[in-house]
Design an enzyme around this catalytic site. Structure first.
Site, short mmCIF file in Angstrom:
data_model
loop_
_atom_site.label_atom_id
_atom_site.label_comp_id
_atom_site.label_asym_id
_atom_site.label_seq_id
_atom_site.Cartn_x
_atom_site.Cartn_y
_atom_site.Cartn_z
CG ASP A 195 -1.64 1.19 1.48
OD1 ASP A 195 -2.46 1.53 0.61
OD2 ASP A 195 -1.45 1.85 2.52
CG ASP A 246 -1.77 7.59 0.21
OD1 ASP A 246 -0.76 8.25 -0.09
OD2 ASP A 246 -2.78 7.52 -0.50
#
Ligand code: B16
Ligand code: MG
Length: 217
Positions: free
Chosen positions: A7, A9
């Site tokens: 991922d 952010d």
């Protein structure tokens, strides 16, 4: 295991804080209470779905066009904040860990709901660290749907069961589980019951890669 899907952010860098600041401006303008607890519910969730969560505390009614304007406004604030990013924004341990995983022969991909992913990777000079990027621009369903991770696995020519997914959001862990990946929780997701492995330091991934998930130190 042959790959890692990250991922963006809240995992590779702290842009989760910039999302918070940008949404806070929009919420303040509308007089909606918004704090970091509510912000945690926006992790991994698309821009449009994030607005709907913020509007749960709004008394008025907004048209689809007004909602679109608010999403665009938030994104303009967010993009201004992204100008503060540079190659020094990435913690040295993150860059060094990614290099180590690659040296061990793992294929690395990004799996992010954000449509700003490529800008962020370029600005921080992280783009060369990955074999593929799957982001908000190549999916029709956001996390907790597994689409973004399934596409990432496809781009690195691996089966989901051969890939770890590293996530800071419950929605992302749920997406990983739904797609048949091995979910690793970090940050807020390290409390997520569905995470098979919980880490508090990004560098722990080196040992997980080297010795397997039962041997993380
Ligand atoms: P954008 P991730 C997600 O990224 C963020 O966690 C979430 O807060 C944001 O709404 C979403 O991207 C969409 O971002 O507005 O830039 O397209 O955590 O999946 O890397
Ligand atoms: Mg995230």
């Amino acid at each position: 295991m042959k790959g890692f899907i990250f991922d963006l952010d809240g995992v590779l860098l702290s842009t989760d804080e910039l999302h918070y600041q940008a949404w806070k401006k929009v919420a303040d303008k509308l007089g909606i209470p918004f704090d970091r607890t509510i912000n945690d519910r926006l992790r991994g969730v698309s821009r449009e779905a994030s607005l709907e969560i913020i509007l749960e505390k709004y008394d008025g009614r907004l048209s689809a066009a007004e909602k679109e304007d608010l999403c665009n406004e938030k994104n303009e604030y967010y993009k201004e904040l992204l100008h503060t990013l540079n190659e020094r924004t990435i913690l040295p341990q993150v860059r060094e860990t990614l290099k180590d995983l690659r040296a061990q022969g793992y294929r690395l991909a990004v799996g992010s709901s954000s449509k700003n992913t490529k800008t962020i990777l370029q600005r921080t000079e992280l783009d060369s660290c990955f074999d593929a990027v799957s982001d908000g621009n190549n999916i029709s369903k956001s996390k907790p749907d597994p689409e973004v991770f399934l596409k990432a696995a496809e781009y690195i020519f691996l089966d989901p069961k051969e890939c770890y997914v590293v996530e800071d959001a419950d929605a992302g862990i749920d997406a990983a589980v739904a797609g048949g990946f091995y979910p690793i929780g970090i940050g807020p997701a390290s409390h997520c019951a569905a995470a098979k492995l919980k880490i508090d330091d990004f560098t722990q991934l080196k040992d997980i890669a080297r010795y397997g998930s039962g041997n993380a130190r």
